[in-house]
Design an enzyme around this catalytic site. Sequence first.
Site, PDB file in Angstrom:
ATOM      1  N   ASP A 105      38.218  53.229  43.083  1.00 16.25           N
ATOM      2  CA  ASP A 105      37.452  52.646  41.876  1.00 16.25           C
ATOM      3  C   ASP A 105      36.720  53.693  41.443  1.00 16.25           C
ATOM      4  O   ASP A 105      36.536  54.953  41.848  1.00 16.25           O
ATOM      5  CB  ASP A 105      36.691  51.482  42.534  1.00 16.25           C
ATOM      6  CG  ASP A 105      36.419  50.450  41.378  1.00 16.25           C
ATOM      7  OD1 ASP A 105      35.932  50.510  40.252  1.00 16.25           O
ATOM      8  OD2 ASP A 105      36.554  49.247  41.689  1.00 16.25           O
TER       9      ASP A 105
ATOM     10  N   HIS B  84      43.724  41.056  35.012  1.00 13.84           N
ATOM     11  CA  HIS B  84      43.477  40.202  34.032  1.00 13.84           C
ATOM     12  C   HIS B  84      42.379  40.708  32.872  1.00 13.84           C
ATOM     13  O   HIS B  84      41.978  40.073  31.913  1.00 13.84           O
ATOM     14  CB  HIS B  84      43.063  38.749  34.352  1.00 13.84           C
ATOM     15  CG  HIS B  84      41.815  38.926  35.086  1.00 13.84           C
ATOM     16  ND1 HIS B  84      41.137  37.613  35.712  1.00 13.84           N
ATOM     17  CD2 HIS B  84      41.140  39.896  35.801  1.00 13.84           C
ATOM     18  CE1 HIS B  84      40.053  37.891  36.402  1.00 13.84           C
ATOM     19  NE2 HIS B  84      40.048  39.305  36.452  1.00 13.84           N
TER      20      HIS B  84
END
Length: 357
Positions: free
Chosen positions: A196, A242
């Site tokens: 990340d 998403h």
Amino acid sequence: MTPEAEFSEAVSGLAPIALRTAATLRLADHIAAGHNTATLLADRIGADSDVLGRVLRFLVVRGVFGEPEPDVFALTPLSVTLLDGHPSKLCAWLDEGGIGGRMDTATRALTVAVRTGRSPYASIHGDTFYQDLAKYRSGPDFNTLRQSHSESFADEITAVFPWEGVQHVVDVGGGTGAFPEALMRRYSGLHTTLVDLPDAVAAAVRRITAAGLEKRFTAAPGSFFHPLPSGADVYTLINVLHNWNDDDAVRILRRCAEAADRNSTVVVVERLIDGADQRAITTMDLRMLLLLSGKERSLTQLRGVAEAAGLVHGQRSATAVGLDWVTFHTSGTQQPAADNRARGPSVLSQEFGSDIR
């Protein structure tokens, strides 16, 4: 509430605004501290006592606060969740001065999104959501909010996939490390790597170190649009795809496919559009559009972006928290093999870049 009354409340639009006002002004905390009349509260926060009392009564009627006697206000089970220390972090999400408030501003531009097919966030705030997030430091810390959300489902999703025999998992876009921690606590022989951006990974390192699991954890700060650590047994994408349109979702999955070997499994965890909780799914679908031009997908749509990235669909499972678990492979193999395991995390950290532990 009848459907007609619920519709009327939705049309008025005042309830969410009043609730955000209460959160921003920390009314629940002040009432809990004994400032329980409109006058006392107004003196405490520097407000107009008459208007504040009208807002409070609006919320009393809706069960957010209680009014056991005239002009004396009390907490209810609903307003307890607005306390600053509540584990839900709801107050921080609703605070108009934080990133949650900036997100809500974008939701008011749904008509623009419908007409253009794109997120209105940049036109409102001057930057895309992630650009804005990177530089916006006023209000509650987003990683803290993100962590509380991840913690709500981390334990549940560790119970769905057959992890026995898996030695190494790369959590792609894993935020502050709630899932790697839950996974390593449950399986003592399992190693994890988290990919990340640096601020999220730094928070994950602190979390994993505090849990005493750092010897089985590798920090891999960087973008998942760049090459990922290679050769792991499983690559997880939990509530990641998403956030992105189809082209970007293909790019992310292609990076997973490139890093995976022939026995690796790529696991996508998020709500599919045909899931049981349609209120939550349709809400999140529009939120992803408004903030990021993303979307909730059907299984067919998810298979489509995965196949475009060179992955083959395996199987789908549902979790008790409403998330779906869908596996993909670089070949027809349905489960990661017990042999041909990934190399140790110290080697991976050398390949990928800096290990910020």
